[in-house]
Write a protein that holds these residues in place. Sequence first.
Motif, PDB file in Angstrom:
ATOM      1  N   ASP A  28       0.777  -1.333   0.088  1.00 27.03           N
ATOM      2  CA  ASP A  28       0.112   0.099   0.039  1.00 27.03           C
ATOM      3  C   ASP A  28       0.813   1.262   0.027  1.00 27.03           C
ATOM      4  O   ASP A  28       0.217   2.293  -0.052  1.00 27.03           O
ATOM      5  N   ASP A  29       1.942   1.089   0.183  1.00 28.09           N
ATOM      6  CA  ASP A  29       3.160   2.196   0.242  1.00 28.09           C
ATOM      7  C   ASP A  29       3.702   2.734  -1.096  1.00 28.09           C
ATOM      8  O   ASP A  29       4.810   3.137  -1.066  1.00 28.09           O
ATOM      9  N   PHE A  30       3.233   2.417  -2.111  1.00 26.10           N
ATOM     10  CA  PHE A  30       3.774   2.368  -3.528  1.00 26.10           C
ATOM     11  C   PHE A  30       4.371   3.989  -3.829  1.00 26.10           C
ATOM     12  O   PHE A  30       5.537   4.019  -4.014  1.00 26.10           O
ATOM     13  N   ASP A  31       3.363   4.857  -3.525  1.00 28.69           N
ATOM     14  CA  ASP A  31       3.598   6.316  -3.559  1.00 28.69           C
ATOM     15  C   ASP A  31       4.767   6.871  -2.922  1.00 28.69           C
ATOM     16  O   ASP A  31       5.831   7.582  -3.171  1.00 28.69           O
ATOM     17  N   ARG A  32       4.633   6.500  -1.767  1.00 34.06           N
ATOM     18  CA  ARG A  32       5.674   6.717  -0.674  1.00 34.06           C
ATOM     19  C   ARG A  32       7.236   6.082  -0.959  1.00 34.06           C
ATOM     20  O   ARG A  32       8.206   6.872  -1.133  1.00 34.06           O
ATOM     21  N   MET A  33       7.167   5.065  -1.767  1.00 34.94           N
ATOM     22  CA  MET A  33       8.403   4.200  -2.161  1.00 34.94           C
ATOM     23  C   MET A  33       9.009   5.329  -3.109  1.00 34.94           C
ATOM     24  O   MET A  33      10.138   5.357  -3.404  1.00 34.94           O
ATOM     25  N   ILE A  34       8.184   5.434  -4.291  1.00 36.94           N
ATOM     26  CA  ILE A  34       8.690   6.374  -5.375  1.00 36.94           C
ATOM     27  C   ILE A  34       9.087   7.497  -4.898  1.00 36.94           C
ATOM     28  O   ILE A  34      10.223   8.172  -5.447  1.00 36.94           O
ATOM     29  N   ALA A  35       8.658   8.106  -4.002  1.00 32.19           N
ATOM     30  CA  ALA A  35       8.966   9.482  -3.502  1.00 32.19           C
ATOM     31  C   ALA A  35      10.210   9.349  -2.599  1.00 32.19           C
ATOM     32  O   ALA A  35      11.060  10.260  -2.970  1.00 32.19           O
ATOM     33  N   ASP A  36      10.376   8.409  -1.988  1.00 28.67           N
ATOM     34  CA  ASP A  36      11.595   8.033  -1.223  1.00 28.67           C
ATOM     35  C   ASP A  36      12.763   7.812  -2.107  1.00 28.67           C
ATOM     36  O   ASP A  36      14.114   8.541  -2.075  1.00 28.67           O
ATOM     37  N   ILE A  37      12.526   7.163  -3.144  1.00 34.28           N
ATOM     38  CA  ILE A  37      13.838   6.859  -4.030  1.00 34.28           C
ATOM     39  C   ILE A  37      14.136   7.976  -4.782  1.00 34.28           C
ATOM     40  O   ILE A  37      15.356   8.491  -5.090  1.00 34.28           O
ATOM     41  N   LYS A  38      13.360   8.734  -5.325  1.00 37.30           N
ATOM     42  CA  LYS A  38      13.648  10.087  -6.010  1.00 37.30           C
ATOM     43  C   LYS A  38      14.050  11.230  -4.887  1.00 37.30           C
ATOM     44  O   LYS A  38      15.256  11.693  -5.391  1.00 37.30           O
ATOM     45  N   ASP A  39      13.711  11.080  -3.703  1.00 43.27           N
ATOM     46  CA  ASP A  39      14.645  12.092  -2.925  1.00 43.27           C
ATOM     47  C   ASP A  39      15.908  11.469  -2.412  1.00 43.27           C
ATOM     48  O   ASP A  39      16.868  12.118  -2.095  1.00 43.27           O
ATOM     49  N   ASP A  40      16.426  10.208  -2.753  1.00 46.41           N
ATOM     50  CA  ASP A  40      17.650   9.468  -2.737  1.00 46.41           C
ATOM     51  C   ASP A  40      18.371   9.670  -3.812  1.00 46.41           C
ATOM     52  O   ASP A  40      19.439   9.024  -4.006  1.00 46.41           O
ATOM     53  N   GLY A  41      17.997  10.263  -4.894  1.00 44.38           N
ATOM     54  CA  GLY A  41      18.765  10.481  -6.273  1.00 44.38           C
ATOM     55  C   GLY A  41      18.423   9.491  -7.175  1.00 44.38           C
ATOM     56  O   GLY A  41      19.081   9.475  -8.266  1.00 44.38           O
ATOM     57  N   TRP A  42      17.503   8.729  -7.020  1.00 38.96           N
ATOM     58  CA  TRP A  42      17.019   7.671  -8.290  1.00 38.96           C
ATOM     59  C   TRP A  42      16.238   8.528  -9.112  1.00 38.96           C
ATOM     60  O   TRP A  42      15.531   9.195  -9.038  1.00 38.96           O
ATOM     61  N   LYS A  43      16.336   7.928 -10.551  1.00 38.19           N
ATOM     62  CA  LYS A  43      15.417   8.540 -11.510  1.00 38.19           C
ATOM     63  C   LYS A  43      14.514   7.651 -12.023  1.00 38.19           C
ATOM     64  O   LYS A  43      14.759   6.388 -12.137  1.00 38.19           O
ATOM     65  N   VAL A  44      13.378   7.913 -12.231  1.00 35.63           N
ATOM     66  CA  VAL A  44      12.331   7.195 -13.073  1.00 35.63           C
ATOM     67  C   VAL A  44      11.964   7.820 -13.984  1.00 35.63           C
ATOM     68  O   VAL A  44      11.504   9.077 -14.009  1.00 35.63           O
ATOM     69  N   VAL A  45      11.882   7.011 -15.086  1.00 23.78           N
ATOM     70  CA  VAL A  45      11.850   7.523 -16.437  1.00 23.78           C
ATOM     71  C   VAL A  45      11.037   6.729 -17.327  1.00 23.78           C
ATOM     72  O   VAL A  45      10.978   5.247 -17.234  1.00 23.78           O
ATOM     73  N   LEU A  46       9.914   7.226 -18.036  1.00 25.70           N
ATOM     74  CA  LEU A  46       9.123   6.479 -18.914  1.00 25.70           C
ATOM     75  C   LEU A  46       9.833   6.367 -20.388  1.00 25.70           C
ATOM     76  O   LEU A  46       9.818   7.345 -21.020  1.00 25.70           O
TER      77      LEU A  46
END
Length: 70
Positions: A28-46
């Motif tokens: 249930d914490d998918f949105d939080r997971m994505i926000a956390d990885i972005k805060d840690d410098g990960w990139k999410v790209v389509l």
Amino acid sequence: MAIERDLYENTVVCDTTGERYKRTYDIDDFDRMIADIKDDGWKVVLERGRWRHYSPEAQRDEFEAFDDID
């Protein structure tokens, strides 16, 4: 696919290096997971209709490849 799911939790895996993100998250914490990885410098790209996830290390490697071009 860079998001690994099991019955109870998710984690993110870099599409380039295979590095796993340091935490796992409840389903249930998918949105939080994505926000956390972005805060840690990960990139999410389509890319071509698929979501790709890149760790900071993968991004450094990509820029170093450009440094080799003269």
